[in-house]
Motif scaffolding. Structure first.
Motif, PDB file in Angstrom:
ATOM      1  N   GLU A 122      71.175 -38.973 -38.301  1.00 31.56           N
ATOM      2  CA  GLU A 122      71.055 -40.102 -39.231  1.00 31.56           C
ATOM      3  C   GLU A 122      72.328 -40.248 -40.071  1.00 31.56           C
ATOM      4  O   GLU A 122      72.801 -41.363 -40.314  1.00 31.56           O
ATOM      5  CB  GLU A 122      69.840 -39.926 -40.150  1.00 31.56           C
ATOM      6  CG  GLU A 122      68.518 -40.003 -39.400  1.00 31.56           C
ATOM      7  CD  GLU A 122      67.310 -39.899 -40.331  1.00 31.56           C
ATOM      8  OE1 GLU A 122      67.475 -39.929 -41.564  1.00 31.56           O
ATOM      9  OE2 GLU A 122      66.180 -39.789 -39.804  1.00 31.56           O
ATOM     10  N   PHE A 123      72.872 -39.118 -40.500  1.00 32.11           N
ATOM     11  CA  PHE A 123      74.105 -39.169 -41.285  1.00 32.11           C
ATOM     12  C   PHE A 123      75.238 -39.781 -40.460  1.00 32.11           C
ATOM     13  O   PHE A 123      75.945 -40.684 -40.914  1.00 32.11           O
ATOM     14  CB  PHE A 123      74.493 -37.762 -41.755  1.00 32.11           C
ATOM     15  CG  PHE A 123      75.802 -37.723 -42.492  1.00 32.11           C
ATOM     16  CD1 PHE A 123      75.871 -38.090 -43.827  1.00 32.11           C
ATOM     17  CD2 PHE A 123      76.975 -37.341 -41.850  1.00 32.11           C
ATOM     18  CE1 PHE A 123      77.083 -38.078 -44.513  1.00 32.11           C
ATOM     19  CE2 PHE A 123      78.191 -37.323 -42.522  1.00 32.11           C
ATOM     20  CZ  PHE A 123      78.240 -37.695 -43.857  1.00 32.11           C
ATOM     21  N   LEU A 146      75.087 -41.656 -37.808  1.00 32.59           N
ATOM     22  CA  LEU A 146      74.850 -43.080 -37.544  1.00 32.59           C
ATOM     23  C   LEU A 146      75.251 -43.914 -38.754  1.00 32.59           C
ATOM     24  O   LEU A 146      75.870 -44.974 -38.625  1.00 32.59           O
ATOM     25  CB  LEU A 146      73.376 -43.309 -37.183  1.00 32.59           C
ATOM     26  CG  LEU A 146      72.994 -44.756 -36.868  1.00 32.59           C
ATOM     27  CD1 LEU A 146      73.778 -45.300 -35.673  1.00 32.59           C
ATOM     28  CD2 LEU A 146      71.490 -44.863 -36.599  1.00 32.59           C
ATOM     29  N   SER A 147      74.915 -43.427 -39.944  1.00 31.72           N
ATOM     30  CA  SER A 147      75.271 -44.194 -41.149  1.00 31.72           C
ATOM     31  C   SER A 147      76.794 -44.298 -41.298  1.00 31.72           C
ATOM     32  O   SER A 147      77.313 -45.353 -41.654  1.00 31.72           O
ATOM     33  CB  SER A 147      74.638 -43.564 -42.400  1.00 31.72           C
ATOM     34  OG  SER A 147      75.396 -42.486 -42.879  1.00 31.72           O
ATOM     35  N   LEU A 204      78.105 -46.798 -38.501  1.00 30.19           N
ATOM     36  CA  LEU A 204      77.769 -48.197 -38.797  1.00 30.19           C
ATOM     37  C   LEU A 204      78.531 -48.716 -40.011  1.00 30.19           C
ATOM     38  O   LEU A 204      78.946 -49.877 -40.047  1.00 30.19           O
ATOM     39  CB  LEU A 204      76.258 -48.354 -39.006  1.00 30.19           C
ATOM     40  CG  LEU A 204      75.406 -48.267 -37.739  1.00 30.19           C
ATOM     41  CD1 LEU A 204      73.922 -48.358 -38.093  1.00 30.19           C
ATOM     42  CD2 LEU A 204      75.758 -49.380 -36.748  1.00 30.19           C
ATOM     43  N   SER A 216      80.380 -54.290 -32.694  1.00 30.84           N
ATOM     44  CA  SER A 216      78.978 -54.049 -32.378  1.00 30.84           C
ATOM     45  C   SER A 216      78.778 -52.727 -31.646  1.00 30.84           C
ATOM     46  O   SER A 216      79.717 -52.163 -31.088  1.00 30.84           O
ATOM     47  CB  SER A 216      78.436 -55.182 -31.504  1.00 30.84           C
ATOM     48  OG  SER A 216      78.505 -56.394 -32.212  1.00 30.84           O
ATOM     49  N   ILE A 217      77.535 -52.286 -31.683  1.00 27.50           N
ATOM     50  CA  ILE A 217      77.188 -51.001 -31.065  1.00 27.50           C
ATOM     51  C   ILE A 217      77.572 -50.974 -29.586  1.00 27.50           C
ATOM     52  O   ILE A 217      78.168 -50.013 -29.110  1.00 27.50           O
ATOM     53  CB  ILE A 217      75.676 -50.731 -31.251  1.00 27.50           C
ATOM     54  CG1 ILE A 217      75.387 -50.365 -32.721  1.00 27.50           C
ATOM     55  CG2 ILE A 217      75.192 -49.643 -30.303  1.00 27.50           C
ATOM     56  CD1 ILE A 217      73.912 -50.160 -33.050  1.00 27.50           C
ATOM     57  N   HIS A 218      77.251 -52.055 -28.856  1.00 29.54           N
ATOM     58  CA  HIS A 218      77.398 -51.977 -27.399  1.00 29.54           C
ATOM     59  C   HIS A 218      78.853 -51.872 -26.941  1.00 29.54           C
ATOM     60  O   HIS A 218      79.112 -51.471 -25.819  1.00 29.54           O
ATOM     61  CB  HIS A 218      76.693 -53.157 -26.711  1.00 29.54           C
ATOM     62  CG  HIS A 218      77.418 -54.458 -26.896  1.00 29.54           C
ATOM     63  ND1 HIS A 218      77.202 -55.265 -27.998  1.00 29.54           N
ATOM     64  CD2 HIS A 218      78.362 -55.070 -26.164  1.00 29.54           C
ATOM     65  CE1 HIS A 218      77.991 -56.322 -27.909  1.00 29.54           C
ATOM     66  NE2 HIS A 218      78.697 -56.233 -26.808  1.00 29.54           N
ATOM     67  N   LEU A 254      70.708 -45.705 -28.476  1.00 31.34           N
ATOM     68  CA  LEU A 254      70.861 -46.909 -29.291  1.00 31.34           C
ATOM     69  C   LEU A 254      71.859 -47.893 -28.678  1.00 31.34           C
ATOM     70  O   LEU A 254      72.008 -49.011 -29.160  1.00 31.34           O
ATOM     71  CB  LEU A 254      71.319 -46.502 -30.702  1.00 31.34           C
ATOM     72  CG  LEU A 254      70.824 -47.369 -31.848  1.00 31.34           C
ATOM     73  CD1 LEU A 254      69.306 -47.360 -31.899  1.00 31.34           C
ATOM     74  CD2 LEU A 254      71.368 -46.873 -33.175  1.00 31.34           C
TER      75      LEU A 254
END
Lengths: 309, 309
Positions: free
Chosen positions: B98-99, B101-102, B105, B130-132, B155
């Protein structure tokens, strides 16, 4: 028979170029340089100025270049036979989801606090919160809101949504109508606004709504500036009932330099960038609709003017 | 026959209380207040001071309170019959995910830029990614790295990993050994370090490694401070080969007030909080191991001292 692009603060030439690639024989003009206003029947537009479109008596279709149409319906006095259509773009929904996830995780992991601590060379560990015990309440479960809700739930957040009609989305608790509004607001860590702007939803982010949220809720407004009663927000941040707010949309954009939001320590401002229309993907929808229009076919993503979305 | 808690900069009393709840008849002392050093045979510890444990001649087990053991092996001169065990906690892996990913992003969505813009009332839209179309390269695919890689891939990120042995993780390209290191570094937007600290991995984040990354890569170090050659990082940030770095771990913690990292405009600092041991979930593993030890059973999550993890 011509297309008019009304896109004053953006890049209308890019749009013209992209449309021309596939509609090489069509006359495409850019507002305000129009030879004969009576030939314009298809308008591609974003945020037209007050009644700018009334100069064109033969408009049949207005194609919004984004997911919303309030920038057209609230500013133009339109003949009701005109068809309005909008862009429904998977990228728009997905970009919105990625943006919102970044905002929520930044909050959970104390990003802003650590930026401030770094500025004063302060080494101090803060407790963080995890996805599985975080509750997100989403106002609006349309194309974008529904996608966002589904993705948050998939990742393990506790998700509720409130919308005009009940929705079936996996692991998302659906609420509807005024009677269920209070229950919807209970037990939220984040309230995210993704409603369309209509007479019913204007000013919905007000002191009554805020007072029904649990103390410490964080507000994210990515709907419209007009959803928010600005002074009510300031009041509920200053009395610490709301822990903070991220605002991406405003009543006046760009936000004026002297607006009190800029310097409020609990407000985070982004310049309407949660989800930007991607020209590449939107242009194909506009071309498809233009061709349907020429062939007297039903348009894609027509908007119900009575509902407003 | 007693337990000793060595946990000087944290909250040893909380640990004592939690352990006492289930081990009410066991003698549990907190360093440095020990009546008879010869009775200590089971140590629960985090970052013991240089050779602090040599005062206790009868230690049989050292239980690290985190996922790593380098804080023990690099500071203590230990009898090789001592068993060292660590915490493997799903929460630790998940908090780390989670860390990270934050952090990723926040970068994709220009979080730090908008904070700066807000400080000067600047309304300016920035392009976002973007993610992709974002590629993440992860050094270390152990319990934590493997979990993180799997989640990023799920994800929609493009994910590669480099580890001691080839790994089978869905949609994660696995690289191993020195020969594959250069290929692993190619085509990265983010390089995340989650390696254990060993003789082989110390200083691995150095100018040779950085020079093989594509221009614009963002570095995230959540491994150990000793993985990073600090001056090489500064050099590669200043020449803009790396776009920025988030550092959660440092050679000296807390990071000293006058360290140049604090004020570097391309460095983000967090105070070793990516993933904090949760007392509730870790304490059960410690109790389980203590009971296994007393009953002469194999301990959980024993560490191979030759591998170092």
């Amino acid at each position: 028979m011509s297309i008019l692009i009304v896109y004053e603060n953006k890049n209308p030439n890019l749009w013209r170029k992209k449309l021309k690639e596939k509609l090489s024989k069509t006359k495409i003009e850019i507002y305000p340089t129009v030879k004969d206003p009576t030939t314009v029947d298809f308008v591609v537009c974003w945020k037209p100025k007050e009644n700018c479109l009334t100069q064109f008596p033969n408009i049949k279709v207005i194609q919004s270049v984004g997911a919303s149409i309030d920038h057209i319906t609230t500013t133009q006095d339109l003949n009701e036979n005109i068809v309005i259509s909008r862009i429904i773009d998977e990228n728009l929904s997905n970009d919105m989801w990625e943006f919102l996830l970044s905002v929520v995780l930044s909050q959970l992991k104390n990003k802003e606090i650590y930026v401030r601590q770094q500025n004063s060379q302060l080494w101090k560990q803060q407790d963080y919160q995890s996805i599985h015990n975080t509750a997100i309440s989403i106002l609006g479960l349309g194309k974008i809101g529904g996608h966002v809700a589904e993705q948050f739930a998939k990742l393990g957040f506790k998700v509720k949504g409130w919308s005009n009609s009940k929705k079936q989305i996996q692991n998302v608790k659906s609420f509807t109508a005024k009677e269920e509004f209070d229950d919807f607001l209970k037990e939220s860590n984040f309230l995210i606004n993704l409603l369309p702007l209509t007479d019913d939803t204007e000013d919905i982010l007000n002191k009554d709504t805020f007072s029904k949220l649990p103390k410490g809720t964080f507000l994210i407004n990515v709907g419209r500036g007009e959803h928010l009663v600005e002074q009510d927000l300031i009041k509920f941040l200053d009395n610490s009932h709301l822990s903070g707010a991220l605002l991406d949309v405003f009543r006046e954009e760009p936000l004026s330099k002297d607006h009190q939001f800029w310097e409020h320590p609990k407000i985070q401002i982004t310049p309407h960038i949660a989800s930007l229309t991607n020209v590449e993907s939107a242009v194909n929808q506009v071309i498809e609709n233009y061709q349907r229009f020429r062939n007297s076919k039903e348009l894609l993503n027509k908007v119900s003017l009575s509902k407003g979305y």
